[in-house]
Design a protein around this motif. Structure first.
Motif, short mmCIF file in Angstrom:
data_model
loop_
_atom_site.label_atom_id
_atom_site.label_comp_id
_atom_site.label_asym_id
_atom_site.label_seq_id
_atom_site.Cartn_x
_atom_site.Cartn_y
_atom_site.Cartn_z
N THR A 2 51.28 77.45 67.78
CA THR A 2 50.63 76.16 67.85
C THR A 2 51.49 75.18 68.63
O THR A 2 52.70 75.11 68.43
N GLU A 3 50.86 74.43 69.53
CA GLU A 3 51.61 73.43 70.28
C GLU A 3 51.92 72.25 69.37
O GLU A 3 51.04 71.75 68.66
N LEU A 4 53.16 71.83 69.38
CA LEU A 4 53.60 70.72 68.54
C LEU A 4 53.89 69.49 69.39
O LEU A 4 54.30 69.60 70.54
N LYS A 5 53.72 68.35 68.79
CA LYS A 5 54.07 67.10 69.46
C LYS A 5 55.59 66.91 69.39
O LYS A 5 56.25 67.41 68.49
N ASN A 6 56.12 66.18 70.35
CA ASN A 6 57.53 65.80 70.28
C ASN A 6 57.73 64.93 69.07
O ASN A 6 56.84 64.21 68.64
N GLU A 7 58.94 64.99 68.52
CA GLU A 7 59.24 64.20 67.34
C GLU A 7 60.54 63.46 67.54
O GLU A 7 61.53 64.03 67.98
N LEU A 8 60.55 62.19 67.20
CA LEU A 8 61.74 61.37 67.28
C LEU A 8 62.18 61.05 65.86
O LEU A 8 61.38 60.60 65.04
N ILE A 9 63.44 61.34 65.57
CA ILE A 9 64.00 61.01 64.26
C ILE A 9 65.02 59.91 64.48
O ILE A 9 66.01 60.10 65.16
N ARG A 10 64.74 58.76 63.93
CA ARG A 10 65.61 57.60 64.12
C ARG A 10 65.86 56.95 62.76
O ARG A 10 64.93 56.49 62.10
N ALA A 11 67.11 56.97 62.34
CA ALA A 11 67.46 56.40 61.03
C ALA A 11 68.96 56.14 60.99
O ALA A 11 69.71 56.63 61.84
N SER A 12 69.38 55.41 60.00
CA SER A 12 70.81 55.09 59.89
C SER A 12 71.59 56.29 59.34
O SER A 12 71.02 57.28 58.91
N ALA A 13 72.90 56.15 59.35
CA ALA A 13 73.80 57.23 58.92
C ALA A 13 73.54 57.63 57.47
O ALA A 13 73.24 56.80 56.62
N GLY A 14 73.64 58.95 57.22
CA GLY A 14 73.53 59.47 55.87
C GLY A 14 72.12 59.58 55.31
O GLY A 14 71.94 59.75 54.11
N THR A 15 71.12 59.52 56.18
CA THR A 15 69.73 59.55 55.70
C THR A 15 69.07 60.91 55.84
O THR A 15 67.91 61.07 55.45
N GLY A 16 69.78 61.89 56.39
CA GLY A 16 69.22 63.24 56.48
C GLY A 16 68.63 63.62 57.83
O GLY A 16 67.82 64.54 57.93
N LYS A 17 69.03 62.92 58.88
CA LYS A 17 68.51 63.24 60.23
C LYS A 17 68.88 64.66 60.64
O LYS A 17 68.02 65.41 61.10
N THR A 18 70.13 65.04 60.44
CA THR A 18 70.57 66.38 60.84
C THR A 18 69.83 67.43 60.03
O THR A 18 69.37 68.43 60.57
N HIS A 19 69.68 67.21 58.74
CA HIS A 19 68.95 68.15 57.89
C HIS A 19 67.51 68.32 58.40
O HIS A 19 67.01 69.45 58.53
N SER A 20 66.84 67.22 58.69
CA SER A 20 65.46 67.27 59.18
C SER A 20 65.38 68.02 60.51
O SER A 20 64.48 68.84 60.72
N LEU A 21 66.33 67.75 61.40
CA LEU A 21 66.34 68.39 62.71
C LEU A 21 66.60 69.90 62.57
O LEU A 21 65.94 70.70 63.22
N VAL A 22 67.52 70.28 61.70
CA VAL A 22 67.82 71.70 61.48
C VAL A 22 66.61 72.40 60.90
O VAL A 22 66.24 73.49 61.34
N GLN A 23 65.94 71.79 59.92
CA GLN A 23 64.77 72.42 59.31
C GLN A 23 63.64 72.60 60.32
O GLN A 23 62.97 73.63 60.34
N ARG A 24 63.45 71.62 61.17
CA ARG A 24 62.41 71.73 62.21
C ARG A 24 62.77 72.84 63.20
O ARG A 24 61.92 73.63 63.59
N TYR A 25 64.02 72.90 63.61
CA TYR A 25 64.48 73.93 64.54
C TYR A 25 64.25 75.32 63.94
O TYR A 25 63.72 76.21 64.60
N LEU A 26 64.62 75.50 62.68
CA LEU A 26 64.44 76.79 62.02
C LEU A 26 62.97 77.13 61.87
O LEU A 26 62.58 78.28 62.05
N TRP A 27 62.14 76.15 61.56
CA TRP A 27 60.69 76.39 61.45
C TRP A 27 60.15 76.88 62.79
O TRP A 27 59.36 77.82 62.83
N LEU A 28 60.57 76.23 63.87
CA LEU A 28 60.11 76.64 65.20
C LEU A 28 60.55 78.07 65.50
O LEU A 28 59.76 78.87 66.01
#
Length: 96
Positions: A2-28
């Motif tokens: 399935t084609e996915l839309k680009n996603e921008l994760i923008r948040a302050s330090a310690g909010t889980g950006k890296t975790h979200s990015l890793v989970q999305r990468y692994l899902w892909l």
């Protein structure tokens, strides 16, 4: 896949950006995307290194829990791709 839309994760330090990015990468990866077709941008090499280290750690953990299988196959694929990228070798290391 399935084609996915680009996603921008923008948040302050310690909010889980890296975790979200890793989970999305692994899902892909789990849904058939080739590692070199996934783009993830960070502001520093340190952040890129942390991102790759967490991907490797998560794949290693999943492969141990699953007794190999798909997570181990994906781990090998990602490591092979990283070996071909000089910048990736300089920013990330395999989990010990």
């Amino acid at each position: 896949m399935t084609e996915l839309k680009n996603e921008l994760i923008r948040a302050s330090a310690g909010t889980g950006k890296t975790h979200s990015l890793v989970q999305r990468y692994l899902w892909l990866l789990e849904h058939g995307a080739e590692p070199e077709r996934i783009a993830a941008m960070t502001f520093t090499r340190k952040a890129a290194g942390e991102f790759f280290e967490r991907i490797l750690q998560e794949l290693a953990t999943r492969s141990m829990k699953a007794g190999g299988g798909l997570p181990l196959t994906l781990l090998r694929k990602v490591v092979r791709r990283m070996d071909s990228c000089a910048w990736a070798r300089s920013t990330a290391s395999l989990p010990r």
